[in-house]
Design an enzyme around this catalytic site. Structure first.
Site, mmCIF file in Angstrom:
data_model
loop_
_atom_site.group_PDB
_atom_site.id
_atom_site.type_symbol
_atom_site.label_atom_id
_atom_site.label_comp_id
_atom_site.label_asym_id
_atom_site.label_seq_id
_atom_site.Cartn_x
_atom_site.Cartn_y
_atom_site.Cartn_z
ATOM 1 N N GLY A 135 -9.142 -1.149 21.599
ATOM 2 C CA GLY A 135 -9.416 -0.973 20.174
ATOM 3 C C GLY A 135 -9.051 0.426 19.723
ATOM 4 N N CYS A 177 -14.023 4.967 25.084
ATOM 5 C CA CYS A 177 -13.358 5.256 23.820
ATOM 6 C C CYS A 177 -12.120 6.095 24.105
ATOM 7 C CB CYS A 177 -14.317 6.032 22.915
ATOM 8 S SG CYS A 177 -13.618 6.509 21.339
ATOM 9 N N LEU A 178 -11.019 5.772 23.449
ATOM 10 C CA LEU A 178 -9.778 6.515 23.700
ATOM 11 C C LEU A 178 -9.902 7.980 23.281
ATOM 12 C CD1 LEU A 178 -7.114 3.830 22.695
ATOM 13 C CD2 LEU A 178 -7.781 4.576 24.990
ATOM 14 N N HIS A 208 -16.130 4.465 13.866
ATOM 15 C CA HIS A 208 -15.117 5.535 13.725
ATOM 16 C C HIS A 208 -14.753 5.743 12.253
ATOM 17 C CE1 HIS A 208 -14.095 6.624 17.824
ATOM 18 N NE2 HIS A 208 -13.890 5.371 18.171
ATOM 19 N N HIS A 247 -17.960 -0.767 17.268
ATOM 20 C CA HIS A 247 -17.534 0.548 17.773
ATOM 21 C C HIS A 247 -16.439 1.130 16.875
ATOM 22 C CE1 HIS A 247 -16.314 3.337 21.238
ATOM 23 N NE2 HIS A 247 -15.300 3.414 20.399
ATOM 24 N N GLU A 248 -15.428 0.306 16.574
ATOM 25 C CA GLU A 248 -14.302 0.812 15.760
ATOM 26 C C GLU A 248 -14.723 1.063 14.313
ATOM 27 O OE1 GLU A 248 -11.994 1.831 17.490
ATOM 28 O OE2 GLU A 248 -12.302 0.615 19.282
ATOM 29 N N GLN A 265 -8.977 7.718 14.422
ATOM 30 C CA GLN A 265 -8.599 8.311 15.707
ATOM 31 C C GLN A 265 -7.155 8.793 15.750
ATOM 32 O OE1 GLN A 265 -10.279 4.729 17.863
ATOM 33 N NE2 GLN A 265 -10.651 6.308 19.389
HETATM 34 NI NI NI Z 1 -13.621 4.653 20.098
#
Ligand code: NI
Length: 167
Positions: free
Chosen positions: A46, A91-92, A137, A133-134, A51
């Site tokens: 995701g 998370c990236l 962000h 989660h996304e 991000q």
């Molecule tokens: Ni994330």
């Protein structure tokens, strides 16, 4: 398709709040494609526009094991939610660290696709967790915000260590 740079914690731009998408044009389609390419390359399941330093309410996901089920959600909204579940999340923007986070188990979501067409669906389990989660962000929130101060500091110390090793 271009690979975009992923912001890493504690970059203050991860705290910016995204604006609703109003224009569904070729640039938006390109952004979604680039975000998917960036997510697959990372690799991750995701990615939110925040991000990649774009303040638009757009996120991409692919939770399939075969990495061939790209999903794009624009202006996502959770209409209804039920239950809770604890899931280990990564998370990236926090490469190499993971933590248990409690989320809603079942959600009903409304969103738009890249052409602006609205759709609604219900989901649970991993997809529900990823969407929450996304979506966090997009309002400047990250998963470590849910941890106790002690757990958060342990995790951030580990993140620093990973960076030195990767460095
Ligand atoms: Ni994330």
């Amino acid at each position: 398709m271009a690979k975009l740079d992923i912001l890493e914690f504690p970059d203050p731009r991860l705290r910016l709040v995204a604006q609703p998408v109003e224009t569904f044009d070729a640039d938006l389609k390109r952004l979604a494609d680039d975000m998917l390419a960036t997510m697959y390359d990372a690799p991750g399941i995701g990615l939110a526009a925040t991000q990649v330093d774009v303040q638009k309410r757009l996120l991409v996901l692919d939770i399939s094991e075969t990495h061939d089920d790209p999903q794009v959600f624009i202006n996502p909204e959770i209409l209804e939610s039920r239950g809770t579940e604890v899931c280990q999340e990564g998370c990236l923007s926090f490469p190499g660290v993971y933590a248990d986070v409690e989320r809603r188990d079942w959600i009903r979501v409304k969103a738009q696709d890249v052409t602006g067409k609205a759709f609604e669906f219900e989901t649970d389990g991993l997809l529900a967790v990823c969407i929450q989660h996304e979506m966090d962000h997009l309002v400047g929130k990250v998963f470590v915000d849910y941890l106790s101060p002690l757990k958060r500091s342990l995790l951030l110390r580990k993140l620093e260590k990973q960076r030195r090793h990767a460095g």
